[in-house]
Design a protein around this motif. Structure first.
Motif, PDB file in Angstrom:
ATOM      1  N   LEU A  34      -4.395   8.690   2.141  1.00 37.62           N
ATOM      2  CA  LEU A  34      -4.067   9.889   1.365  1.00 37.62           C
ATOM      3  C   LEU A  34      -3.496   9.523   0.001  1.00 37.62           C
ATOM      4  O   LEU A  34      -3.789  10.183  -1.011  1.00 37.62           O
ATOM      5  N   ARG A  35      -2.688   8.473  -0.058  1.00 39.02           N
ATOM      6  CA  ARG A  35      -2.164   8.024  -1.350  1.00 39.02           C
ATOM      7  C   ARG A  35      -3.299   7.540  -2.254  1.00 39.02           C
ATOM      8  O   ARG A  35      -3.339   7.858  -3.451  1.00 39.02           O
ATOM      9  N   LEU A  36      -4.180   6.740  -1.690  1.00 35.75           N
ATOM     10  CA  LEU A  36      -5.272   6.213  -2.512  1.00 35.75           C
ATOM     11  C   LEU A  36      -6.195   7.332  -2.964  1.00 35.75           C
ATOM     12  O   LEU A  36      -6.695   7.327  -4.106  1.00 35.75           O
ATOM     13  N   ALA A  37      -6.445   8.306  -2.100  1.00 39.22           N
ATOM     14  CA  ALA A  37      -7.266   9.454  -2.490  1.00 39.22           C
ATOM     15  C   ALA A  37      -6.649  10.176  -3.683  1.00 39.22           C
ATOM     16  O   ALA A  37      -7.346  10.564  -4.629  1.00 39.22           O
ATOM     17  N   SER A  38      -5.319  10.315  -3.661  1.00 33.74           N
ATOM     18  CA  SER A  38      -4.630  10.959  -4.781  1.00 33.74           C
ATOM     19  C   SER A  38      -4.746  10.118  -6.040  1.00 33.74           C
ATOM     20  O   SER A  38      -4.986  10.639  -7.140  1.00 33.74           O
ATOM     21  N   VAL A  57     -11.220  11.941   3.540  1.00 34.90           N
ATOM     22  CA  VAL A  57     -11.950  12.177   4.786  1.00 34.90           C
ATOM     23  C   VAL A  57     -11.526  11.169   5.851  1.00 34.90           C
ATOM     24  O   VAL A  57     -11.305  11.530   7.019  1.00 34.90           O
ATOM     25  N   PHE A  58     -11.384   9.899   5.462  1.00 39.36           N
ATOM     26  CA  PHE A  58     -10.958   8.883   6.428  1.00 39.36           C
ATOM     27  C   PHE A  58      -9.565   9.206   6.956  1.00 39.36           C
ATOM     28  O   PHE A  58      -9.300   9.072   8.158  1.00 39.36           O
ATOM     29  N   ALA A  59      -8.667   9.634   6.087  1.00 39.24           N
ATOM     30  CA  ALA A  59      -7.318  10.009   6.517  1.00 39.24           C
ATOM     31  C   ALA A  59      -7.367  11.163   7.508  1.00 39.24           C
ATOM     32  O   ALA A  59      -6.684  11.137   8.546  1.00 39.24           O
ATOM     33  N   GLU A  60      -8.165  12.173   7.218  1.00 44.71           N
ATOM     34  CA  GLU A  60      -8.256  13.323   8.117  1.00 44.71           C
ATOM     35  C   GLU A  60      -8.837  12.923   9.469  1.00 44.71           C
ATOM     36  O   GLU A  60      -8.354  13.373  10.523  1.00 44.71           O
ATOM     37  N   ARG A  61      -9.849  12.079   9.463  1.00 40.36           N
ATOM     38  CA  ARG A  61     -10.437  11.607  10.719  1.00 40.36           C
ATOM     39  C   ARG A  61      -9.419  10.804  11.524  1.00 40.36           C
ATOM     40  O   ARG A  61      -9.322  10.929  12.755  1.00 40.36           O
ATOM     41  N   GLY A  72     -11.912   9.542  -4.770  1.00 45.31           N
ATOM     42  CA  GLY A  72     -10.988   9.468  -3.648  1.00 45.31           C
ATOM     43  C   GLY A  72     -11.408  10.267  -2.430  1.00 45.31           C
ATOM     44  O   GLY A  72     -10.752  10.196  -1.385  1.00 45.31           O
ATOM     45  N   ALA A  73     -12.512  11.013  -2.517  1.00 45.01           N
ATOM     46  CA  ALA A  73     -12.893  11.924  -1.431  1.00 45.01           C
ATOM     47  C   ALA A  73     -13.101  11.198  -0.107  1.00 45.01           C
ATOM     48  O   ALA A  73     -12.698  11.678   0.955  1.00 45.01           O
TER      49      ALA A  73
END
Length: 383
Positions: free
Chosen positions: A295-299, A311-315, A306-307
């Motif tokens: 989530l940090r890297l996505a931000s 998605v990986f974080a949510e999974r 970062g999408a």
């Protein structure tokens, strides 16, 4: 992946657990808990983990200020204060979550003062001969390592140092944070982007004498939480220092290694190279760190690049919630316990850390942080 309402339901279960823990922690701070009945093992001053619980209380106050007061966080923080000037690099973890978070989210002066004391102490621990902040004589592994030891875990200093550098416009704080980050990553990130936990340095020249692990399976294995700390703090640095491409590069590399090597169900084993896999311990705490890192890297990377990390974080969070105890009559355990945590399976650690299939307070913190972001309580990139 789950819907927002399912994430909200899980967040509420965790709030119930946080309230139960607060009520049980009249002295000391939670370290790990039995997943049979939820009973906590406490430490008097929080050890290196207690700040995670104070961090939970700050986020809980954000979620439900009537049930969780600022005074709850202050009371827990006060038990940590003796650690603020101890010689341990690990206090960066505790005082970022226990102190800096309170300042960031609520402009709380008590929290800010505690965090600043710890940050100044970390800055002054920097050893120019080593090029980094050593673990320190008061570090939890001090009895098993020497005075010139480093580890990937010591990146825990970074978040607090960067925050304090911004608050104080302190150029020396910034310089120490950058030098420490660079040197620790150079030593501990292998050419294939896996991470070795520990290193022994020459105290006079800073030369690396050996790399090893005191919590993983072997000196050539990849302990799950070592990879986790590398992911978390490189992604955090990429988020708070977006003009420094080196941190972003490291974050993409070490998180990419995790994504390529984590089991299909996304729940990491305690060590990626334990020959007993699949008949060995999982580690939901390392896995929760991975989700928070993503989530940090996505931000840091923005909505397009970062999408895939979002998605990986949510999974990953969706899989972790299978380990969260439910609220159902047939399950007698308290709801909201994150089961499946593994401090380490290695025998040389302290007795207090010899725990498998337990709730680890820092694992619960990072899962709760992820849920705060995924439910919109906390903007991505805020902490």
């Amino acid at each position: 992946m789950m819907s927002r309402s399912e994430y909200l339901s899980a967040r509420e279960r965790m709030l119930t657990r946080i309230a139960q823990t607060r009520d049980a922690a009249r002295s000391g701070l939670p370290h790990w808990a039995s997943t049979v009945d939820g009973t906590w093992t406490f430490t008097p001053d929080g050890d290196w983990t207690g700040g995670a619980f104070v961090g939970e209380l700050w986020l809980a106050h954000l979620a439900d200020p009537r049930r969780f007061s600022i005074e709850d966080a202050h009371a827990a923080l006060s038990r940590m204060l003796p650690r603020a000037e101890r010689l341990t690099a690990f206090k960066g973890f505790g005082f970022y979550h226990a102190g800096a978070l309170g300042s960031i989210l609520f402009a709380d002066e008590t929290a800010r003062a505690a965090a600043m004391t710890a940050a100044r102490s970390l800055r002054d621990m920097f050893d120019p001969r080593l090029g980094l902040i050593p673990l320190g004589g008061d570090a939890e592994e001090a009895s098993a390592v020497g005075a010139s030891e480093s580890s990937i875990d010591s990146l825990q200093a970074m978040g607090l140092l960067y925050w304090a550098a911004d608050e104080l416009a302190d150029a020396r704080m910034e310089e120490v944070a950058n030098a420490h980050m660079r040197r620790v990553l150079e030593i501990h990130v292998r050419p294939d982007n896996s991470v070795i936990q520990s290193s022994t340095l020459d105290p006079h020249t800073g030369k690396v004498l050996r790399t090893h692990t005191h919590k993983g399976y072997s000196d050539i294995s990849t302990w799950g939480r070592a990879q986790g700390w590398a992911m978390l703090y490189t992604a955090h640095a990429a988020m708070v220092r977006p003009k420094e491409p080196l941190w972003r590069d490291y974050a993409v590399r070490v998180l990419g290694w995790w994504i390529d090597h984590v089991p299909a169900d996304l729940i990491a084993y305690w060590d990626f190279d334990d020959p007993a896999i699949p008949n060995t311990s999982r580690d939901t705490a390392a896995t929760a760190i991975a989700a928070a890192s993503a989530l940090r890297l996505a931000s840091a990377l923005g909505p397009e690049e970062g999408a895939k990390y979002r998605v990986f974080a949510e999974r990953t969070v969706t899989q972790l919630l299978k380990y969260l105890t439910p609220t159902v009559p047939e399950d007698r355990r308290p709801p909201g316990i994150l089961t499946g945590g593994c401090f380490t399976r290695k025998a040389i650690v302290r007795d207090i850390d010899a725990a498998e299939n337990v709730e680890l307070i820092f694992g619960s913190y990072f899962l709760f942080e992820c849920l705060a972001i995924l439910t919109g309580l906390l903007p991505s990139g805020r902490i």
